[in-house]
Scaffold this motif. Structure first.
Motif, PDB file in Angstrom:
ATOM      1  N   LEU A 174      31.837  38.900  38.916  1.00 58.89           N
ATOM      2  CA  LEU A 174      32.467  39.168  37.615  1.00 58.89           C
ATOM      3  C   LEU A 174      33.086  40.559  37.643  1.00 58.89           C
ATOM      4  O   LEU A 174      32.387  41.557  37.433  1.00 58.89           O
ATOM      5  N   ASP A 175      34.344  40.601  37.929  1.00 54.80           N
ATOM      6  CA  ASP A 175      35.044  41.887  37.948  1.00 54.80           C
ATOM      7  C   ASP A 175      35.374  42.285  36.510  1.00 54.80           C
ATOM      8  O   ASP A 175      35.893  41.476  35.741  1.00 54.80           O
ATOM      9  N   GLY A 176      35.054  43.534  36.177  1.00 52.48           N
ATOM     10  CA  GLY A 176      35.366  44.019  34.816  1.00 52.48           C
ATOM     11  C   GLY A 176      34.326  43.582  33.807  1.00 52.48           C
ATOM     12  O   GLY A 176      34.634  43.377  32.631  1.00 52.48           O
ATOM     13  N   SER A 177      33.057  43.469  34.253  1.00 52.15           N
ATOM     14  CA  SER A 177      32.058  42.903  33.344  1.00 52.15           C
ATOM     15  C   SER A 177      31.719  43.842  32.180  1.00 52.15           C
ATOM     16  O   SER A 177      31.083  43.421  31.221  1.00 52.15           O
ATOM     17  N   ALA A 188      39.792  45.903  33.392  1.00 47.32           N
ATOM     18  CA  ALA A 188      39.325  44.925  34.389  1.00 47.32           C
ATOM     19  C   ALA A 188      40.446  44.808  35.412  1.00 47.32           C
ATOM     20  O   ALA A 188      41.562  44.392  35.074  1.00 47.32           O
ATOM     21  N   MET A 189      40.120  45.169  36.645  1.00 47.47           N
ATOM     22  CA  MET A 189      41.142  45.215  37.684  1.00 47.47           C
ATOM     23  C   MET A 189      41.934  43.909  37.784  1.00 47.47           C
ATOM     24  O   MET A 189      43.167  43.941  37.911  1.00 47.47           O
ATOM     25  N   ILE A 190      41.235  42.779  37.718  1.00 45.94           N
ATOM     26  CA  ILE A 190      41.947  41.510  37.888  1.00 45.94           C
ATOM     27  C   ILE A 190      42.996  41.309  36.802  1.00 45.94           C
ATOM     28  O   ILE A 190      44.114  40.879  37.082  1.00 45.94           O
ATOM     29  N   GLY A 236      37.192  56.865  45.243  1.00 46.41           N
ATOM     30  CA  GLY A 236      37.466  56.069  44.048  1.00 46.41           C
ATOM     31  C   GLY A 236      36.259  55.295  43.575  1.00 46.41           C
ATOM     32  O   GLY A 236      35.114  55.733  43.771  1.00 46.41           O
ATOM     33  N   LYS A 237      36.479  54.128  42.972  1.00 42.76           N
ATOM     34  CA  LYS A 237      35.368  53.344  42.420  1.00 42.76           C
ATOM     35  C   LYS A 237      35.258  51.945  43.035  1.00 42.76           C
ATOM     36  O   LYS A 237      34.161  51.411  43.176  1.00 42.76           O
ATOM     37  N   LEU A 238      36.380  51.355  43.405  1.00 47.46           N
ATOM     38  CA  LEU A 238      36.364  49.930  43.754  1.00 47.46           C
ATOM     39  C   LEU A 238      35.868  49.712  45.186  1.00 47.46           C
ATOM     40  O   LEU A 238      36.028  50.571  46.054  1.00 47.46           O
TER      41      LEU A 238
END
Ligand code: FBP
Length: 288
Positions: free
Chosen positions: A92-95, A203-205, A229-231
């Motif tokens: 879950l990207d951007g949860s 949310a990156m996506i 960075g973060k990702l």
């Protein structure tokens, strides 16, 4: 693995993720609270993060020909075979958008090497976007395809997605006071062009999907106190870079394609910049 075996496993992985997406979407209801646990990067997990990770781990690791399942939400890989493909997932990207009920995604990369692996080992990647409708973007064999998903159907809506030539949108993560001076100067240049519009949703996506749809640039850059960075490289950076490059765009960690970054650890982070070639070239010049 033969080419034919690889194709069969990639097909099954994509089918499994597409087939799980509407279930994951529905399962978010009632799972928006924090889980009182942290992921390996030290971030608080939501109940939905842990649940979606368990669901995908069960389903993907039982596919014949999958050797490893790894995710942003667990420290170690699940090793399920001696041979075959490895799957890296951000379930879950951007949860953090769960609380406010905004866009989120699921990201995956299919590698033909054990993880951690560089992005050059990817044979496919993609994402699910939980927007007003659920869509899937998938890169393999040099082409990006886009699908709409319903509970039992995956409908192809674009069989050759390419990033539009004229960039329209930009979005940059991290706090502005934490950006490096060179990066901030670059952002001011992008903003000063009146044909560019800001789009940032946390949310990156969601943000990268805007870039794929309209052209432009998304970055979660190196920060003063976080030079990488973060990702995460395996679960976010590589799959996104592979898809955007397959769609005719570029990726960069600041100096080279993200796909060329050699990982040291499964949970390595990477400064991520993706978008139209021209904007990524200008970014690399600005950061030199
Ligand atoms: P998760 O995968 O843990 O949700 O973190 C990734 C992410 O949410 C990206 O989707 C987004 O671009 C970024 O972090 C937002 O971070 P910040 O809240 O620091 O702006």
């Amino acid at each position: 693995m033969t080419g034919r075996d690889t194709d069969r496993v990639v097909d099954e992985v994509i089918e499994t993720i597409a087939g799980s997406a509407t279930e994951i979407r529905q399962g978010l209801v009632g799972r928006r609270e924090d889980a009182d646990e942290e992921n390996p990067s030290g971030e608080t997990q939501a109940e939905a993060d842990v649940w979606a990770d368990d669901l995908l781990a069960d389903r993907l690791s039982s596919i014949d020909g999958v050797r490893q399942y790894a995710s942003e939400e667990r420290l170690e890989t699940i090793d399920c075979g001696d041979d075959g493909l490895s799957i890296g997932v951000d379930p879950l990207d951007g949860s953090s958008n769960l609380k406010s009920n905004n866009t989120m995604g699921t990201v995956f990369g299919v590698y033909d090497e054990p993880l951690p692996a560089p992005g050059t080992a990817l044979v496919a990647s993609g994402w699910i976007l939980y927007g007003p409708i659920t869509t899937m973007a998938c890169a393999r064999d040099g082409t990006v395809k886009k699908y709409e998903l319903s509970s039992d159907e995956r409908t192809l809506v674009d069989d050759d997605v390419t990033i539009p030539e004229d960039p329209l949108v930009y979005g940059f993560g991290g706090r502005v006071p934490d950006w490096l001076d060179e990066f901030e100067a670059y952002v001011r240049e992008i903003e000063s062009d009146s044909s560019h519009k800001l789009r940032y949703g946390g949310a990156m996506i969601g943000d990268v999907n805007q870039v794929l749809t309209y052209g432009g640039i998304f970055a979660y850059p190196a920060l003063e106190d976080a030079p990488r960075g973060k990702l995460r490289l395996q679960f976010e950076g590589n799959p996104i870079a592979y898809l955007i490059e397959t769609a005719g765009g570029s990726s960069s960690d600041g100096t080279r394609s993200i796909l060329e970054v050699e990982p040291d650890d499964l949970h390595d982070r990477v400064p991520l910049h993706v978008g139209n070639d021209e904007l990524i070239e200008r970014l690399e010049d600005a950061l030199e």
